[in-house]
Design a protein around this motif. Structure first.
Motif, mmCIF file in Angstrom:
data_model
loop_
_atom_site.group_PDB
_atom_site.id
_atom_site.type_symbol
_atom_site.label_atom_id
_atom_site.label_comp_id
_atom_site.label_asym_id
_atom_site.label_seq_id
_atom_site.Cartn_x
_atom_site.Cartn_y
_atom_site.Cartn_z
ATOM 1 N N GLY A 108 12.437 -7.200 -6.159
ATOM 2 C CA GLY A 108 12.144 -7.642 -4.797
ATOM 3 C C GLY A 108 11.964 -6.484 -3.838
ATOM 4 O O GLY A 108 11.098 -6.522 -2.951
ATOM 5 N N ARG A 109 12.775 -5.450 -4.005
ATOM 6 C CA ARG A 109 12.653 -4.266 -3.154
ATOM 7 C C ARG A 109 11.297 -3.587 -3.362
ATOM 8 O O ARG A 109 10.637 -3.169 -2.400
ATOM 9 C CB ARG A 109 13.800 -3.309 -3.473
ATOM 10 N N LEU A 110 10.874 -3.499 -4.623
ATOM 11 C CA LEU A 110 9.564 -2.920 -4.921
ATOM 12 C C LEU A 110 8.441 -3.756 -4.309
ATOM 13 O O LEU A 110 7.495 -3.223 -3.724
ATOM 14 C CB LEU A 110 9.370 -2.833 -6.438
ATOM 15 N N ALA A 111 8.539 -5.073 -4.447
ATOM 16 C CA ALA A 111 7.487 -5.954 -3.939
ATOM 17 C C ALA A 111 7.378 -5.870 -2.420
ATOM 18 O O ALA A 111 6.272 -5.853 -1.859
ATOM 19 C CB ALA A 111 7.760 -7.396 -4.371
ATOM 20 N N TYR A 112 8.521 -5.838 -1.743
ATOM 21 C CA TYR A 112 8.518 -5.795 -0.279
ATOM 22 C C TYR A 112 7.806 -4.545 0.232
ATOM 23 O O TYR A 112 6.916 -4.618 1.089
ATOM 24 C CB TYR A 112 9.954 -5.828 0.238
ATOM 25 N N ARG A 113 8.185 -3.406 -0.310
ATOM 26 C CA ARG A 113 7.589 -2.150 0.157
ATOM 27 C C ARG A 113 6.112 -2.065 -0.224
ATOM 28 O O ARG A 113 5.276 -1.581 0.550
ATOM 29 C CB ARG A 113 8.366 -0.977 -0.435
ATOM 30 N N ARG A 114 5.778 -2.573 -1.406
ATOM 31 C CA ARG A 114 4.385 -2.583 -1.853
ATOM 32 C C ARG A 114 3.531 -3.416 -0.898
ATOM 33 O O ARG A 114 2.444 -3.002 -0.489
ATOM 34 C CB ARG A 114 4.321 -3.157 -3.270
ATOM 35 N N ALA A 115 4.023 -4.593 -0.534
ATOM 36 C CA ALA A 115 3.279 -5.453 0.389
ATOM 37 C C ALA A 115 3.126 -4.788 1.753
ATOM 38 O O ALA A 115 2.069 -4.880 2.396
ATOM 39 C CB ALA A 115 3.999 -6.796 0.534
ATOM 40 N N GLN A 116 4.159 -4.113 2.197
ATOM 41 C CA GLN A 116 4.132 -3.454 3.502
ATOM 42 C C GLN A 116 3.033 -2.393 3.562
ATOM 43 O O GLN A 116 2.239 -2.348 4.514
ATOM 44 C CB GLN A 116 5.504 -2.828 3.762
ATOM 45 N N VAL A 117 2.951 -1.561 2.534
ATOM 46 C CA VAL A 117 1.959 -0.479 2.525
ATOM 47 C C VAL A 117 0.552 -1.033 2.301
ATOM 48 O O VAL A 117 -0.402 -0.634 2.985
ATOM 49 C CB VAL A 117 2.313 0.566 1.448
ATOM 50 N N MET A 118 0.399 -1.950 1.347
ATOM 51 C CA MET A 118 -0.933 -2.487 1.076
ATOM 52 C C MET A 118 -1.484 -3.226 2.290
ATOM 53 O O MET A 118 -2.671 -3.123 2.613
ATOM 54 C CB MET A 118 -0.893 -3.407 -0.144
ATOM 55 N N ALA A 119 -0.636 -3.973 2.982
ATOM 56 C CA ALA A 119 -1.091 -4.694 4.171
ATOM 57 C C ALA A 119 -1.507 -3.725 5.274
ATOM 58 O O ALA A 119 -2.490 -3.967 5.995
ATOM 59 C CB ALA A 119 0.008 -5.622 4.673
ATOM 60 N N ASP A 120 -0.785 -2.632 5.415
ATOM 61 C CA ASP A 120 -1.145 -1.642 6.429
ATOM 62 C C ASP A 120 -2.543 -1.085 6.162
ATOM 63 O O ASP A 120 -3.351 -0.928 7.088
ATOM 64 C CB ASP A 120 -0.119 -0.507 6.434
ATOM 65 N N ILE A 121 -2.838 -0.809 4.902
ATOM 66 C CA ILE A 121 -4.176 -0.313 4.549
ATOM 67 C C ILE A 121 -5.227 -1.384 4.812
ATOM 68 O O ILE A 121 -6.273 -1.119 5.425
ATOM 69 C CB ILE A 121 -4.208 0.123 3.072
ATOM 70 N N LEU A 122 -4.966 -2.596 4.371
ATOM 71 C CA LEU A 122 -5.958 -3.669 4.488
ATOM 72 C C LEU A 122 -6.251 -4.025 5.940
ATOM 73 O O LEU A 122 -7.398 -4.320 6.301
ATOM 74 C CB LEU A 122 -5.471 -4.906 3.723
ATOM 75 N N ARG A 123 -5.248 -3.991 6.783
ATOM 76 C CA ARG A 123 -5.472 -4.339 8.196
ATOM 77 C C ARG A 123 -6.267 -3.264 8.928
ATOM 78 O O ARG A 123 -6.833 -3.521 9.988
ATOM 79 C CB ARG A 123 -4.131 -4.564 8.906
ATOM 80 N N ARG A 124 -6.315 -2.063 8.363
ATOM 81 C CA ARG A 124 -7.014 -0.959 9.020
ATOM 82 C C ARG A 124 -8.388 -0.676 8.405
ATOM 83 O O ARG A 124 -9.023 0.322 8.738
ATOM 84 C CB ARG A 124 -6.157 0.306 8.959
ATOM 85 N N LEU A 125 -8.845 -1.538 7.509
ATOM 86 C CA LEU A 125 -10.169 -1.341 6.927
ATOM 87 C C LEU A 125 -11.236 -1.413 8.013
ATOM 88 O O LEU A 125 -11.155 -2.243 8.928
ATOM 89 C CB LEU A 125 -10.454 -2.421 5.879
#
Length: 472
Positions: free
Chosen positions: A231-248
Motif C-alpha cells: 500500500g505504501r508503494l502504491a500510494y507514492r507511485r500514484a502521487q508521482v504518476m498523477a503529478d506527471i499526468l496533470r502537467r502534460l
C-alpha cells in the motif's frame, strides 16, 4: 456472486431435480451446462446435502455494477472497454469472470499442481507487475484486441511509447521514484520468502516439535505487514504518476490519445527512449513498470484498476514459476492463456475423490474473503484516483485498507497451503508420476530462488517457526 445451497435445492422457476440431474455421474468441480428458463449457463458441480448440484458460475440476470463508483457512473471516466469483436485472446475478461467458481477452481487447481510438482525456488517467482497493481494494467493486458497482452513485448512497447512522449524532467521523476522505492520493493520480495518456506515445510511434514501445524493467525499477520508495504508503494507511485499526468502539455496529451487502451495495434514500435547507462537492473524494471501503468491508469477507469486476474491471490505456490518463468528473457514469447485452465482440470482428474474434495471445497471456503477483496481493491483504487482528479488521497485510509487486503489474502493462502498439504501427503507413487508428467519444465529456465523474476543465491531464512505457533 453465486447461489446459496438452499437456493440450489429449489431454484425458482425450474424443477428442483434439474440442478442434480445436470451433475449426475460428474465429479465435484466438474463444469457443466445447466438448463435455466433463460437458457443454458455454465455451472460448477458442488457438493450439497442431497448430492452434487449445479451452481451457476454467475447469478442469473447478473448485470454490470452501476453507481457513482462504477465506470459508467463517474463523469468523464471511460468504462473498461471489451476487446473488439470478442478478441483479446478470444475470452471475455471481467471481475465477474475472474471471481467465478470456474475460474477460481481452475486457478487453485493449477497452483496445487505447481506446488506439488515444484520446489521452493519456483514458489518464489513473482512478476514485478503483481505488486501495487491498482492502475489498470492487468485489465488492459487481458482485453487487448490484438491478443498480444501476454506477449513478453507488451509491457516494453507501451512503456517505450510513454517514455518517448515524456520530457527529460518527467522521466527523471520516474527514475527518482524508482530509486526511492527500491528498498521497499526489495523488502516486499524478501518478506515473502519465509512464508513460502513455511508452506513448503508444512507440505513436507517438517513441522516443529510441539506444533499442530500452520498457525492461521501468524500467516494472516505476516500477510498484513506485506500488504502494508504494498500500500505504501502504491500510494507514492500514484502521487508521482498523477503529478506527471496533470502537467502534460497539449502535445503530450494528443500523443497519448493516439495510443488506444485495449488495442496494442495502435502502439508503434519506437526507438529505446531511456538512457540506461549507470541505471541498475532494478531501477530499469521499476521505471518500465511505472511508464506502462501510467498509461493504463490515465486511459483506463476505476473498474479497470479494481480488476485482477484469477491467479492474483495466494501467490506463494509456484503458479507463476510454472507459467511465467519460462518467458523471462525471451523476446516476443507468448504465454499461453489456456495453460492454467487446462492444467488445472488435468490435475483434478488425477486425484481421488477425497483429494479432489479438498481442492474443490476451497472455492466455497474462500467465497466471503474473495468478495471482500473486490470491494477493498475498489476502495483503494478509488482513493488513489483522487490524485488524478487534482486532489489528495488519504494515505491512512489506503494503508488501513491495504492491511485488510493482506489479512484476506493471508487467510486464502493459509487455506490453500493446508489443502495442498493434505493432498500432497496422500498422493500415491503413480499419482506423483502422473502429475510430474503434466509439468513441462525447460532445463534452460533458471530454477530460483527468485527476487521477483531475477535468480538469487539461497537467502538466509529468518525463523519460520513463528508460522507454526512458535515464539509469537
Amino acid at each position: 456472486m453465486g447461489y446459496t445451497l438452499a437456493a440450489l435445492a429449489a431454484p425458482p422457476g425450474e424443477p428442483p431435480s434439474q440442478v442434480y440431474e445436470d451433475c449426475r455421474g460428474k465429479s465435484p468441480g466438474a463444469v457443466v451446462q445447466h438448463a435455466t428458463p433463460q437458457g443454458q449457463v455454465a455451472a460448477t458441480c458442488v457438493p450439497t446435502p442431497n448430492g452434487l448440484a449445479a451452481r451457476p458460475n454467475q447469478p442469473r440476470n447478473a448485470s454490470p455494477r452501476r453507481g457513482p463508483d462504477s465506470a459508467e457512473g463517474r463523469a468523464g471516466e471511460p468504462r473498461p472497454r471489451p476487446a473488439q469483436n470478442g478478441q483479446g485472446g478470444g475470452k471475455a475478461y471481467s471481475l465477474e469472470q475472474a471471481t467465478s467458481d470456474h475460474a477460481q477452481l481452475n486457478t487453485i487447481a493449477f497452483d496445487g499442481l505447481a506446488f506439488l510438482t515444484g520446489d521452493f525456488g519456483y514458489d518464489t517467482f513473482l512478476p514485478p507487475g503483481k505488486v501495487s497493481d491498482y492502475f489498470g494494467f492487468q485489465y488492459m493486458r487481458d482485453i487487448d484486441a490484438r491478443g498480444g497482452g501476454h506477449n513478453t513485448s507488451f509491457l516494453t512497447r507501451i512503456a517505450n511509447n510513454v517514455l518517448s512522449i515524456l520530457n527529460n524532467g518527467q522521466k527523471a521523476q520516474l527514475l527518482a521514484l524508482a530509486d526511492e522505492q527500491q528498498a521497499d520493493i526489495q523488502r516486499f520480495a524478501m518478506m515473502r520468502l519465509p512464508l513460502i518456506k513455511a508452506f513448503r515445510l508444512n507440505l513436507e511434514g517438517r513441522i516443529p516439535a510441539g506444533s499442530d501445524g500452520l498457525d492461521r493467525q501468524a500467516v494472516v499477520d505476516h500477510s498484513m505487514e506485506l500488504y502494508a508495504i504494498d500500500g505504501r508503494l502504491a500510494y507514492r507511485r500514484a502521487q508521482v504518476m498523477a503529478d506527471i499526468l496533470r502537467r502534460l502539455d497539449d502535445g503530450q496529451k494528443a500523443a497519448l490519445s493516439r495510443l488506444k487502451f485495449g488495442d496494442s495495434s495502435t502502439w508503434p514500435d519506437v526507438p529505446e527512449p531511456l538512457e540506461r547507462r549507470g541505471m541498475s537492473h532494478e531501477a530499469d524494471v521499476a521505471v518500465m513498470t511505472y511508464a506502462s501503468e501510467m498509461f493504463s491508469w490515465y486511459a483506463g477507469s476505476l473498474e479497470a484498476d479494481t480488476y485482477f486476474c484469477p491467479e492474483r491471490h495466494g501467490m506463494y505456490f509456484g503458479g507463476f514459476g510454472m507459467k511465467t518463468a519460462p518467458a523471462m528473457g525471451k523476446r516476443d514469447y507468448a504465454i499461453s492463456t489456456s495453460l492454467t485452465g487446462d492444467s488445472g482440470e488435468s490435475f483434478l482428474t488425477a486425484l481421488f475423490d477425497s483429494q479432489r474434495r479438498a481442492i474443490t471445497g476451497l472455492v466455497e471456503l474462500q467465497r466471503r474473503d474473495l468478495a471482500e477483496i473486490v470491494q477493498v481493491r475498489r476502495d483503494i483504487a478509488a482513493e488513489l484516483r483522487r490524485f488524478l482528479q487534482g486532489g489528495v488521497a488519504d494515505q491512512a485510509k489506503v494503508l488501513a485498507l491495504s492491511r485488510r487486503y493482506g489479512a484476506l489474502d493471508g487467510d486464502l493462502s493459509y487455506l490453500y497451503a493446508k489443502a495442498f498439504a493434505e493432498v500432497g501427503q496422500t498422493l500415491t507413487e503413480p499419482q506423483k508420476r502422473r502429475l510430474s508428467a503434466m509439468r513441462a519444465d525447460d532445463p534452460s529456465v533458471p530454477k530460483g530462488p527468485f527476487l521477483y523474476s531475477t535468480p538469487i543465491a539461497p537467502p538466509d531464512m529468518e525463523n519460520t517457526g513463528v508460522f507454526f505457533g512458535a515464539s509469537r
